[in-house]
Design a protein around this motif. Structure first.
Motif, PDB file in Angstrom:
ATOM      1  N   PHE A 120     -59.896  73.779  -8.173  1.00 29.05           N
ATOM      2  CA  PHE A 120     -58.864  72.506  -8.799  1.00 29.05           C
ATOM      3  C   PHE A 120     -58.575  72.300  -9.817  1.00 29.05           C
ATOM      4  O   PHE A 120     -57.331  71.065  -9.920  1.00 29.05           O
ATOM      5  CB  PHE A 120     -60.184  71.663  -8.105  1.00 29.05           C
ATOM      6  N   SER A 124     -54.933  71.005 -11.067  1.00 29.93           N
ATOM      7  CA  SER A 124     -54.816  69.782 -11.358  1.00 29.93           C
ATOM      8  C   SER A 124     -54.040  69.961 -12.392  1.00 29.93           C
ATOM      9  O   SER A 124     -53.165  68.991 -13.059  1.00 29.93           O
ATOM     10  CB  SER A 124     -56.497  69.019 -12.004  1.00 29.93           C
ATOM     11  N   GLN A 166     -53.105  60.048  -3.183  1.00 25.94           N
ATOM     12  CA  GLN A 166     -54.393  60.611  -2.854  1.00 25.94           C
ATOM     13  C   GLN A 166     -55.245  60.136  -4.015  1.00 25.94           C
ATOM     14  O   GLN A 166     -54.898  60.618  -5.486  1.00 25.94           O
ATOM     15  CB  GLN A 166     -54.297  62.553  -2.171  1.00 25.94           C
ATOM     16  N   LYS A 171     -59.128  66.113  -3.650  1.00 25.26           N
ATOM     17  CA  LYS A 171     -59.010  67.140  -3.770  1.00 25.26           C
ATOM     18  C   LYS A 171     -59.922  67.682  -4.331  1.00 25.26           C
ATOM     19  O   LYS A 171     -59.606  69.259  -4.463  1.00 25.26           O
ATOM     20  CB  LYS A 171     -57.225  66.919  -4.855  1.00 25.26           C
ATOM     21  N   TRP A 202     -53.653  60.896  -8.193  1.00 21.91           N
ATOM     22  CA  TRP A 202     -55.077  62.934  -8.054  1.00 21.91           C
ATOM     23  C   TRP A 202     -53.529  62.804  -9.451  1.00 21.91           C
ATOM     24  O   TRP A 202     -53.747  63.532 -10.701  1.00 21.91           O
ATOM     25  CB  TRP A 202     -54.303  63.002  -7.288  1.00 21.91           C
TER      26      TRP A 202
END
Ligand SMILES: Cc1cc2nc3c(=O)[nH]c(=O)nc-3n(C[C@H](O)[C@H](O)[C@H](O)COP(=O)(O)OP(=O)(O)OC[C@H]3O[C@@H](n4cnc5c(N)ncnc54)[C@H](O)[C@@H]3O)c2cc1C
Length: 492
Positions: A120, A124, A166, A171, A202
């Motif tokens: 994740f 990102s 989002q 996420k 996000w």
């Protein structure tokens, strides 16, 4: 004849705005209420130490980044060594250290929080890098249909759109992530976006994670030396900087503006306020106060800060990162914080501390409410308690601090910050970059009054010195082109 401008406030926003106006050929007067420049990113001295008031991490001097672009345009060279380690995030006595080495970061994140979290994080970081690339390409917020069309035609902007809708938390991937990892993410995002993962889009969360793997610059004299350099260049180029000159009111005067100071009134064609919308409304003459009322109503609150400035014997060692985020098991009872951000001065920086000592700035997010209306005695007690709780948080990872010599221990509260910066209720962190702020519209600095605009960290793109630099660049550009004229939407 030269055109005239007054800039109120010599914080990051005001300094960059003053330099851009000067570059455009204006006669610029920069009025600052304190005896120093820099506001939240200033420095002060005590007992042989130099302390960074608030802002410490300096990113984005690379030529393609917003701050690098601004400094190049303004022809203000500024170089600094780059940190080897960036930041250690401490949880339950264990450090997770991030640096520019993506592979090492992935290993450390996997070890601490598992493979899913590391994946994740890396997704990102990739998104964040794409986001930074776009910031310098688009004019945002759009000035009109032309800018909207430009964004609509940009395939990269379309690619990033879903990440704006989002949340960062969405996420993460559900139950696979530990509570400790979520707590770390929340506290890291609070520093960069002023909001936690569930409320942060996000895209903004990703920008706030990515910067932790960027070059972090360790300037001699710290972040404040950049602001001091800007002031020096502004004055050398013929600008007038008046320190200890608080502006108590401003109003229209003919086709321009008039500001009231202790020494009398000053007039100019353009007026740029390096003030929050709350403070702009407070100082505005009745006929102008309404221009800020909508923004004040829409954006009624923001974080304040508690701080501790510590001149301390160097018990930290050689190999330690310059920045530390202490993610705490329990909320600190007086400040209300769940984490504290620690900055250590460079071991070899003699402008910051005497040999064998370090200058340390600790800061944490604190709710602004609850500090108003205290008597001096009550405030004094709570301030001392803030110092004690931050000191004991620091002793978690660095227990030697307890017995180390500490010639300077200076706590700060929202009330201290209000006095130090003049900001309403000590609200120092810009506005949260969360869904609620986006829905209401991040303030643009435009006022709907020709020649009058606002800069600083309550103006898009918000908090941080690089963001103030980029915001000032846009706002001054709009002011000079007349784009902030009465025809455009009012969003001061
Ligand atoms: C604890 C803390 C830690 C932070 N850490 C970082 C970090 O690591 N990196 C980073 O990039 N950013 C950081 N930030 C954010 C950054 O400091 C701010 O976003 C930025 O410095 C704000 O600049 P500004 O120009 O908007 O406002 P300010 O810094 O508040 O400047 C406003 C100026 O106007 C002056 N003024 C106010 N009222 C008047 C008046 N009536 N007349 C004349 N002058 C007036 C004030 O004295 C001040 O100098 C941090 C902030 C805080 C509080």
């Amino acid at each position: 004849m030269k055109r005239s401008s007054i800039v109120v406030g010599a914080g990051a926003g005001g300094l960059f705005a003053a330099l851009y106006l000067q570059q455009a050929g204006h006669d610029v007067m920069l009025l600052e209420s304190k005896a120093h420049v820099g506001g939240c990113a200033s420095a002060f001295s005590a007992k042989g130490f130099r302390f960074l008031s608030g802002a410490t991490t300096l990113i984005g001097l690379e030529p393609e980044m917003p701050l690098g672009r601004v400094l190049a345009e303004l022809e203000v060279p500024f170089a600094a060594p780059i940190a080897q380690k960036n930041i250690s995030v401490w949880q339950r006595g264990e450090p997770l250290t991030l640096s520019r080495d993506t592979g090492a970061n992935t290993e450390a994140l996997t070890r601490a929080h598992g493979e899913h979290f590391a994946q994740f994080w890396n997704r990102s970081v990739q998104l964040g890098a794409r986001g930074w690339g776009l910031i310098t390409q688009l004019h945002f917020p759009p000035r009109g249909p032309g800018d909207l069309l430009g964004a609509a035609r940009n395939p990269q902007a379309w690619g990033l759109l879903p990440a704006l809708l989002q949340s960062t938390a969405s996420k993460l991937g559900g139950g696979l992530i530990s509570d400790a990892a979520k707590a770390m993410l929340d506290e890291l995002l609070l520093v960069s976006t002023q909001a936690r993962a569930a409320n942060t889009p996000w895209l903004f969360g990703a920008l706030g994670m990515e910067y932790l793997q960027r070059p972090l610059y360790l300037a001699e004299g710290g972040m404040a030396s950049l602001l001091e350099r800007l002031a020096e260049v502004f004055v050398r180029r013929g600008g007038t900087l008046k320190l200890e000159t608080p502006v108590s009111a401003f109003a229209r005067q003919g086709d321009g503006f008039r500001v009231q100071t202790r020494e009398g009134v000053l007039d100019a064609e353009h007026l740029v306020l390096n003030l929050t919308h709350w403070d702009a409304k407070r100082l505005a003459a009745p006929e102008l106060a309404g221009k800020f009322a909508g923004t004040v109503a829409r954006h009624s609150d923001a974080w304040a800060a508690c701080t501790l400035h510590l001149g301390v014997e160097d018990v930290f060692g050689d190999d330690v990162a310059p920045y530390h985020q202490l993610v705490l098991e329990q909320t600190l009872p007086v400040s209300g914080a769940h984490s504290a951000f620690v900055t250590l001065s460079r071991r070899d920086d003699r402008s910051m501390a005497p040999p064998g000592f370090r200058s340390v700035t600790m800061s944490c997010h604190a709710p602004a409410r609850g500090w108003e209306g205290l008597s001096d005695a009550e405030h004094g007690q709570r301030k001392a308690a803030v110092g004690e709780e931050l000191l004991s948080a620091l002793a978690g990872p660095f227990p030697q601090v307890k017995s180390a010599a500490k010639p300077v221990v200076l706590p700060g509260t929202p009330k201290t910050w209000q006095g130090f910066t003049g900001r309403w209720g000590g609200r120092v962190g810009g506005l949260p970059f969360d869904f609620a702020t986006l829905r209401r519209g991040y303030p643009t600095g435009r006022t709907g009054v020709r020649g009058l605009a606002r800069v600083g960290d309550t103006v898009f793109p918000g908090q941080s010195v690089p963001a103030c630099a980029w915001g000032a660049r846009r706002v001054v550009g709009e002011l000079l082109s007349g784009a902030a004229s009465p025809r455009t939407r009012t969003a001061g």
